[in-house]
Structure formats: C-alpha cells, structure tokens
Motif scaffolding. Structure first.
Motif, PDB file in Angstrom:
ATOM      1  N   PRO A 581       0.395 -20.195  -8.274  1.00 51.64           N
ATOM      2  CA  PRO A 581      -0.675 -19.283  -8.690  1.00 51.64           C
ATOM      3  C   PRO A 581      -2.052 -19.889  -8.499  1.00 51.64           C
ATOM      4  N   TYR A 582      -2.191 -20.873  -7.587  1.00 54.12           N
ATOM      5  CA  TYR A 582      -3.528 -21.431  -7.331  1.00 54.12           C
ATOM      6  C   TYR A 582      -4.452 -20.275  -6.975  1.00 54.12           C
ATOM      7  N   ILE A 583      -3.974 -19.406  -6.059  1.00 56.10           N
ATOM      8  CA  ILE A 583      -4.760 -18.202  -5.783  1.00 56.10           C
ATOM      9  C   ILE A 583      -3.924 -16.965  -6.127  1.00 56.10           C
ATOM     10  N   ASP A 584      -4.652 -15.884  -6.390  1.00 59.86           N
ATOM     11  CA  ASP A 584      -3.961 -14.642  -6.723  1.00 59.86           C
ATOM     12  C   ASP A 584      -3.276 -14.096  -5.478  1.00 59.86           C
ATOM     13  N   ARG A 585      -2.346 -13.161  -5.676  1.00 57.86           N
ATOM     14  CA  ARG A 585      -1.606 -12.623  -4.530  1.00 57.86           C
ATOM     15  C   ARG A 585      -2.380 -11.459  -3.918  1.00 57.86           C
ATOM     16  N   ASN A 586      -2.472 -11.479  -2.618  1.00 56.37           N
ATOM     17  CA  ASN A 586      -3.083 -10.364  -1.904  1.00 56.37           C
ATOM     18  C   ASN A 586      -2.045  -9.250  -1.808  1.00 56.37           C
ATOM     19  N   PRO A 587      -2.322  -8.027  -2.187  1.00 60.82           N
ATOM     20  CA  PRO A 587      -1.318  -6.957  -2.085  1.00 60.82           C
ATOM     21  C   PRO A 587      -0.803  -6.772  -0.652  1.00 60.82           C
ATOM     22  N   GLN A 588      -1.642  -7.163   0.321  1.00 56.53           N
ATOM     23  CA  GLN A 588      -1.349  -7.061   1.759  1.00 56.53           C
ATOM     24  C   GLN A 588      -1.384  -5.601   2.234  1.00 56.53           C
ATOM     25  N   LYS A 589      -1.676  -4.708   1.301  1.00 59.13           N
ATOM     26  CA  LYS A 589      -2.074  -3.333   1.609  1.00 59.13           C
ATOM     27  C   LYS A 589      -3.519  -3.243   1.129  1.00 59.13           C
ATOM     28  N   TYR A 590      -4.450  -2.865   2.010  1.00 57.64           N
ATOM     29  CA  TYR A 590      -5.870  -2.904   1.645  1.00 57.64           C
ATOM     30  C   TYR A 590      -6.162  -1.955   0.489  1.00 57.64           C
ATOM     31  N   VAL A 591      -6.757  -2.496  -0.572  1.00 58.73           N
ATOM     32  CA  VAL A 591      -7.256  -1.682  -1.692  1.00 58.73           C
ATOM     33  C   VAL A 591      -8.706  -2.104  -1.895  1.00 58.73           C
ATOM     34  N   ASP A 592      -9.534  -1.251  -2.428  1.00 60.84           N
ATOM     35  CA  ASP A 592     -10.960  -1.588  -2.562  1.00 60.84           C
ATOM     36  C   ASP A 592     -11.170  -2.804  -3.449  1.00 60.84           C
ATOM     37  N   ASN A 593     -10.418  -2.864  -4.588  1.00 59.64           N
ATOM     38  CA  ASN A 593     -10.651  -3.957  -5.537  1.00 59.64           C
ATOM     39  C   ASN A 593      -9.317  -4.512  -6.016  1.00 59.64           C
ATOM     40  N   ILE A 594      -8.959  -5.696  -5.552  1.00 61.33           N
ATOM     41  CA  ILE A 594      -7.663  -6.311  -5.868  1.00 61.33           C
ATOM     42  C   ILE A 594      -7.533  -6.580  -7.357  1.00 61.33           C
ATOM     43  N   TYR A 595      -8.668  -6.756  -8.050  1.00 64.74           N
ATOM     44  CA  TYR A 595      -8.601  -6.994  -9.501  1.00 64.74           C
ATOM     45  C   TYR A 595      -8.077  -5.751 -10.232  1.00 64.74           C
ATOM     46  N   LYS A 596      -8.111  -4.610  -9.547  1.00 65.96           N
ATOM     47  CA  LYS A 596      -7.670  -3.367 -10.203  1.00 65.96           C
ATOM     48  C   LYS A 596      -6.453  -2.760  -9.516  1.00 65.96           C
ATOM     49  N   ALA A 597      -5.805  -3.543  -8.627  1.00 68.58           N
ATOM     50  CA  ALA A 597      -4.631  -3.042  -7.878  1.00 68.58           C
ATOM     51  C   ALA A 597      -3.450  -2.836  -8.813  1.00 68.58           C
ATOM     52  N   ASP A 598      -2.591  -1.878  -8.441  1.00 70.45           N
ATOM     53  CA  ASP A 598      -1.343  -1.639  -9.186  1.00 70.45           C
ATOM     54  C   ASP A 598      -0.208  -2.419  -8.550  1.00 70.45           C
ATOM     55  N   SER A 599       0.866  -2.623  -9.310  1.00 70.83           N
ATOM     56  CA  SER A 599       1.999  -3.386  -8.761  1.00 70.83           C
ATOM     57  C   SER A 599       2.581  -2.669  -7.545  1.00 70.83           C
ATOM     58  N   THR A 600       2.427  -1.333  -7.496  1.00 68.31           N
ATOM     59  CA  THR A 600       2.965  -0.584  -6.346  1.00 68.31           C
ATOM     60  C   THR A 600       2.164  -0.840  -5.067  1.00 68.31           C
ATOM     61  N   ASP A 601       0.995  -1.458  -5.186  1.00 68.66           N
ATOM     62  CA  ASP A 601       0.178  -1.738  -3.988  1.00 68.66           C
ATOM     63  C   ASP A 601       0.680  -2.971  -3.235  1.00 68.66           C
ATOM     64  N   PHE A 602       1.562  -3.755  -3.865  1.00 71.96           N
ATOM     65  CA  PHE A 602       1.955  -5.029  -3.246  1.00 71.96           C
ATOM     66  C   PHE A 602       3.123  -4.793  -2.278  1.00 71.96           C
ATOM     67  N   ILE A 603       2.929  -5.205  -1.019  1.00 71.45           N
ATOM     68  CA  ILE A 603       3.974  -4.977   0.003  1.00 71.45           C
ATOM     69  C   ILE A 603       4.249  -6.265   0.770  1.00 71.45           C
ATOM     70  N   LYS A 604       5.461  -6.359   1.335  1.00 72.71           N
ATOM     71  CA  LYS A 604       5.746  -7.443   2.275  1.00 72.71           C
ATOM     72  C   LYS A 604       4.981  -7.146   3.561  1.00 72.71           C
ATOM     73  N   SER A 605       4.650  -8.190   4.283  1.00 75.19           N
ATOM     74  CA  SER A 605       3.958  -7.961   5.555  1.00 75.19           C
ATOM     75  C   SER A 605       4.435  -8.997   6.566  1.00 75.19           C
ATOM     76  N   THR A 606       4.690  -8.547   7.789  1.00 78.22           N
ATOM     77  CA  THR A 606       5.027  -9.493   8.857  1.00 78.22           C
ATOM     78  C   THR A 606       3.729  -9.948   9.508  1.00 78.22           C
ATOM     79  N   ILE A 607       3.501 -11.245   9.448  1.00 79.72           N
ATOM     80  CA  ILE A 607       2.261 -11.824   9.960  1.00 79.72           C
ATOM     81  C   ILE A 607       2.563 -12.520  11.291  1.00 79.72           C
TER      82      ILE A 607
END
Ligand code: PG9
Length: 627
Positions: A581-607
């Motif tokens: 938890p050094y850094i917070d998790r990026n939802p990897q689905k773009y949302v305007d403000n990650i501090y207000k993202a919902d758990s449903t915004d978090f997705i796996k992503s192939t990089i």
C-alpha cells in the motif's frame, strides 16, 4: 509494543531526530529563555532561546522553525536539536513553533503559500518568509550577546521552513541549510507524480487538525488513537480490506481538513501550485547547504530540486548539495555502523557529515572560522560506498547510459535491441504488488523499502524484470534518470512503477551480524524507484485517459542517483503497475477523481510495454525544466 504505539514512536522519531545525546551539557553551558515574538500582523510566535553561559564573546544564532513542537517535554529536550558538535561549538540556539502550532498564535496552513515580493511588508501579508524576517529582526535587536548573524537549519518540514527563509531574506541571515526539505508539496511526501501514497494516511493526524488553544501538549495522540486505535500488523491487508480511498474518508479521515483538501484537489491545481517554494528561490543571498539522503522515502526530490533551482536562478550563489547513504534525516543520528535497512555503508558517516561539512559550513559563514573548502556537490557513491566531490551536479563528465529491454528478460547497456518486441502483464488491483519484502504494519511513513530486496517482486508474473549479464567492468550512473516508456493497455488509466536495482553476485557473503538472516547472495538491492500515474503523462494539471490499445508515451523521471554497479554485479530494471500500500491502487478505468472511485471502478488491465522504450540514466536528462 502495540503497533499504534510503534506508529507514534516512528512519528516522534521524525521530530526528535536530533535530540541531544546529553542535554545535561546544555544545562551546564546554556541558559534557557522563552519569548513570544510579535509578527507584523500581531500574531506572536513562541520561541525558545538557549544562550551560552560564557558571556565573554558574542555568538551567532542558529535557528530551527518547526511544526513538530519547539518545546519538548522537560527543560532542555527540544525537538530538532542541532548536532552535538554545534551545541559544543557555542551558538545561540533558537527553536520556534511556526504559526498555528503548539504555543504560537495563528492558524496552521500546510506549506504556507509564499507571497512574493517585499511589498507584502506594507500590505501586512504574512507567510513563512515574513515570519522568519520578523523573528530575525526582533532577535538581533533584543537578545543580548549576539554577533548579528543568523543561520537556519531544519529537516523535513523544518527543511521547508529553512528554504522559506530565503525569499527576501533578512540581511542578518547568512547561512541556510534546508535538509530533506519539502519543496513542491504535490511531488513530495503524500504524492509521487500524481499517485497518492496511501501508506502515509496515518500522517494526517499530524497535519490535518488545528489545535484548540496554545499548548505544549502533544495532541496528535488523541487523533492517532481515534483514527487507528486497533492494532494493525499488516498494512497490506488492512488497506486492501479498506477498499477504495472513499472508505478512508467515510471511516477515518472525514473530519480532517488536510485530507479533505487532498481529495478535493486530485490534480496539480492552484491549491498545490501555491504550495511550491521553488518559484520563489531567486536572487538568493545567504549561503545554502542543501542536504538529502539517497534512500530518503519522504523528501528526495526536495533537496535535489532546491539545489538545482538555486543553481539556475542565482548562478553566483554560494550553493552546495550533500547527498549521503541515508534514509529520512539519518544524518542527524549516529549509530556507529551506518546502514540503511539491510545494507551497510561504512562507519560513523553521519558524524563525518556533522563535523566536517555541517559544522564547517556554519562556522565559516557565521563565525569566520576556517575556510570554505566545501565542493559544489559532496555526493556519496552508494555502490562504491565512498564520498565523491563534483564541481557541478548533475556532473557533465560521467557519461549517461542507455538501457534497453530485450526478449527473455535481457537488459542491454548502450546497445539497442529489437524495438518490435512486446512485453505484457496483467495488472490486477485486487492482487497488487507488495512494496516491501517484509510484512509491515502502519507507519508514519514507510522507509526501509528504499534499499530493500526485490526478489519477492521479480518472481511475480505482473512484474517485468530485465537484467544485464554479469558486469565485466563497473558501470557508474551519476545524475538524473528518465524512463521513456512506450506503452498500451486494455484499460483507460494505469500507474507505472520503474525500479533500478543492483543485483549482487551469487556468492556475496551475508553481513557478519545478521539477526534477520538476510541472504545477501544474489540480493536485488533497490537503488532507485519511482511511480508515475499515467493520466498525468501530458500534464499534471489536466489528466487524460488512455485510448485502449493505442501505443502511448509515458516518461517517468526517477530521482537522481550516484551509484557504481561493481564488476561481478548485474543491473536490473523492474516495471509494474501496482505497489501497495505504498501507493493507492489505480482503478485502471479512468474516473475523474480516484479519491471518490467506487469498488466497481477497479478493473484488471493488460499492460503492454514495447521494446522501443529506453531508460536514459546519468547526467542531465532535462529534469530542471520541470520546475
Ligand atoms: N516531510 C515529512 C512529512 C510531511 C508530511 C507527511 C509525512 C512526512 C516530514 O516532515 O517528516
């Protein structure tokens, strides 16, 4: 010790980092006074002054301005004490609560925005520069036995207050030593390149509440116990169970003014731009000795940026930088064996700095003692484990190296490989890469990871690992590092963590004293790391989503190093997209403000990372253009 108390212990080891080893010396040789110094707007700042009992000579002031409580517990135990070398040399020692803290009047404002220009004196506008000016003016006029000269020093937040004394400096201010200073708050401490440091969350107890009245009492305990009263042995699990950052607001930080400022300003807007002292560091008159630690997790960019800014704005300034093999503020503590986490760098390195660099600096400019033989850059090579001196930093005479990624995890030095190669991993925010090889509870701020073993990460499928052959000759990297990545993703946002690692030989012996049984053979020692929140690749003020599948440039600047990879070692690079938890998790689905993202915004992503990426390491990579 309960984890939460351990957390408090860490907190106060920050502030009391240089408490005198024996305050009995202070009591025998100094008289203590307390003042409430009037500022131009009428506020009074609580200031403790220790005056040498020997009145046969005059002394310069040595001042420390702090948000961590100038008046410690008991007569002579004040926070932020200078080294015992300086105490024994004889200075008028000054410790001041900054505006809005402890015994001082006013309202606390994180990284008080600087109001440029001398005309503020008429308009009664106040900031840390004017408070310092008013304090110095009062001290030289009212405290007997002074020689009319003032030095200021401070570590971390007090390092910022030291740097903030420089704009429109009082004429009596002759020597300033910002140490691990915060410079541009959006890029130090709580954020790195737009990513929030979730592991810093307990620190909000220190910076997010106003005191009710003037007090010597430390009121952080109440906040900390309220926020984190239950024991937390594994911060990774604690924050993973916590879920999205909005739950921190709902469950812990909701009434914290600084937390609310952070979540309301997720981008580098004017709120943060005003909390950057760098634009005001022009026309510098005092001599400056900026100090930092190569393994400082909290404020590494600050000292480097402040030194470079002054080099650029005031070329003829007496401007020196010192970077040692230290974690945050370690140079103020002497443990005999100088180590960072599992790595030993030599004996009494902090004492060497305190006596031969810091004491010499203040004695020369404040007492006309000695000669100014300090080099422009006094830098410790963390690979060779020795000091080097340079006439400029970054040095022009150490060639940069280019690092290229090849198939089967090959890393090539200065030899481009197949640009068409594609490397990929699946980044899953529900199974993030741990930032540390050990399990760590809640901390004020995580620190040991900065030179930690990376073998736990290099075995993971969501970490790209590239490694050179065993080096036939040493490779020195001296200066700035820029990772110019070409990437694509199935999602619309991602973080990129880039790490530079020194891989020890298989037969590296274990440390003679090895209570944690750390295996040093093939140790993958972190040399430098950085995270970049991809949405900010074109602008920190205006974030942008990625287009799925589109090859995109993401340039990640890692902070400077001076490190020689010895013959028999290997150079390693790791790239991944979570570091928790050094850094917070990026939802990897773009949302305007990650501090207000919902758990449903978090997705796996192939990089995907392309072979056309390159890491340029050493020399000047254009970093100073960024500020
Ligand atoms: N710069 C350090 C810090 C600031 C804010 C949060 C956590 C750490 C420090 O003053 O210790």
């Amino acid at each position: 010790m309960r984890p939460v108390y351990l957390l408090l212990f860490c907190l106060f080891s920050v502030a009391a980092m240089a408490a005198p080893k024996d305050s009995s010396y202070m009591q025998l040789h100094y008289d203590k006074f307390e003042y409430r110094i009037p500022m131009r707007d009428g506020a009074k700042l609580f200031t403790i002054v220790y005056v040498p009992k020997d009145h046969s000579k005059q002394y310069p002031f040595l001042m420390n301005r702090t948000c961590y409580n100038a008046s410690g517990y008991g007569n002579f135990e004040t926070h932020g004490h200078p080294s015992d070398y300086l105490v024994r040399e004889g200075y008028i020692l000054v410790f001041q609560d900054v505006r809005g803290r402890y015994m001082s009047d006013g309202v606390f404002n994180n990284m008080t925005p600087n109001i440029p220009g001398n005309d503020r004196k008429k308009k009664n506008d106040v900031d840390e520069s004017s408070d310092t000016w008013d304090s110095i003016d009062w001290m030289v006029k009212n405290i007997k036995g002074n020689n009319g000269r003032v030095g200021i020093y401070g570590i971390s937040y007090p390092g910022f207050y030291s740097a903030a004394s420089l704009p429109d400096a009082h004429p009596a201010l002759r020597a300033v030593s910002p140490q691990a200073p915060i410079s541009d708050f959006f890029f130090d401490d709580f954020h790195h390149n737009g990513a929030y440091l979730e592991s810093y969350s307990p620190a909000f107890a220190v910076f997010g509440y106003q005191k009710k009245d003037t007090t010597r009492k430390d009121w952080f305990n109440e906040q900390m116990m309220r926020m984190y009263s239950k024991p937390v042995k594994d911060a990774y699990e604690f924050y993973l169970q916590m879920g999205p950052l909005k739950n921190l607001t709902e469950k812990i930080h909701g009434d914290n003014f600084f937390w609310n400022q952070i979540i309301d300003h997720p981008n580098y807007d004017t709120f943060w731009q005003k909390r950057n002292i760098l634009p005001h560091l022009t026309n510098i008159k005092p001599a400056v000795l900026t100090v930092g630690g190569w393994f400082d997790a909290e404020d590494l960019s600050g000292p480097l940026k402040i030194y470079k800014k002054i080099e650029g704005s005031t070329p003829d300034a007496k401007n020196t930088i010192v970077m040692g093999p230290w974690g945050h503020g370690d140079w103020a503590r002497e443990s005999g064996k100088s180590t960072h986490n599992h790595i030993y760098f030599g004996d009494s390195i902090s004492s060497f700095f305190q006596k031969n660099i810091e004491l010499a600096f203040f004695n020369f400019y404040l007492k006309d003692i000695g000669t100014n033989t300090l080099p422009e850059a006094y830098m410790f090579d963390t690979g060779l484990k020795q000091w080097d001196k340079f006439n400029k930093w970054p040095p022009a005479d150490v060639p940069a190296v280019q690092l290229y990624f090849g198939e089967h995890g090959e890393l090539s030095i200065n030899k481009p490989l197949n640009e068409k190669t594609v490397f990929e991993y699946v980044s899953d925010p529900d199974k993030p890469v741990p930032y540390t090889s050990q399990t760590e509870g809640l901390t004020f701020t995580p620190r040991n990871f900065m030179s930690d073993d990376q073998r736990n990460a290099s075995h993971r499928p969501d970490v790209l690992t590239f490694e050179t052959e065993v080096l036939a000759d040493p490779v020195t990297i001296a200066g700035e590092i820029m990772a110019r990545l070409k990437v694509a993703m199935s999602g619309t946002d991602a973080d990129f963590v880039v790490k530079l690692i020194d891989v020890y030989p298989d037969n590296e012996p274990n440390a003679p004293h090895n209570p944690k049984n750390i295996v040093m053979g093939s140790y993958q020692q972190l040399v430098r790391s950085e995270v970049f929140r991809g949405r900010f690749r074109n602008s920190f003020e205006k974030p942008e989503p990625f287009v799925p599948g589109q090859v995109t440039d993401v340039n990640v600047q890692l902070q400077d190093v001076l490190h020689t990879f010895k013959k028999g070692h290997r150079v390693m690079i790791q790239i991944h997209s979570t570091w928790f938890p050094y850094i917070d998790r990026n939802p990897q689905k773009y949302v305007d403000n990650i501090y207000k993202a919902d758990s449903t915004d978090f997705i796996k992503s192939t990089i995907k990372v392309y072979g056309s990426s390159v890491i340029s390491a050493g020399g000047d990579q254009g970093a100073k253009k960024a500020f």
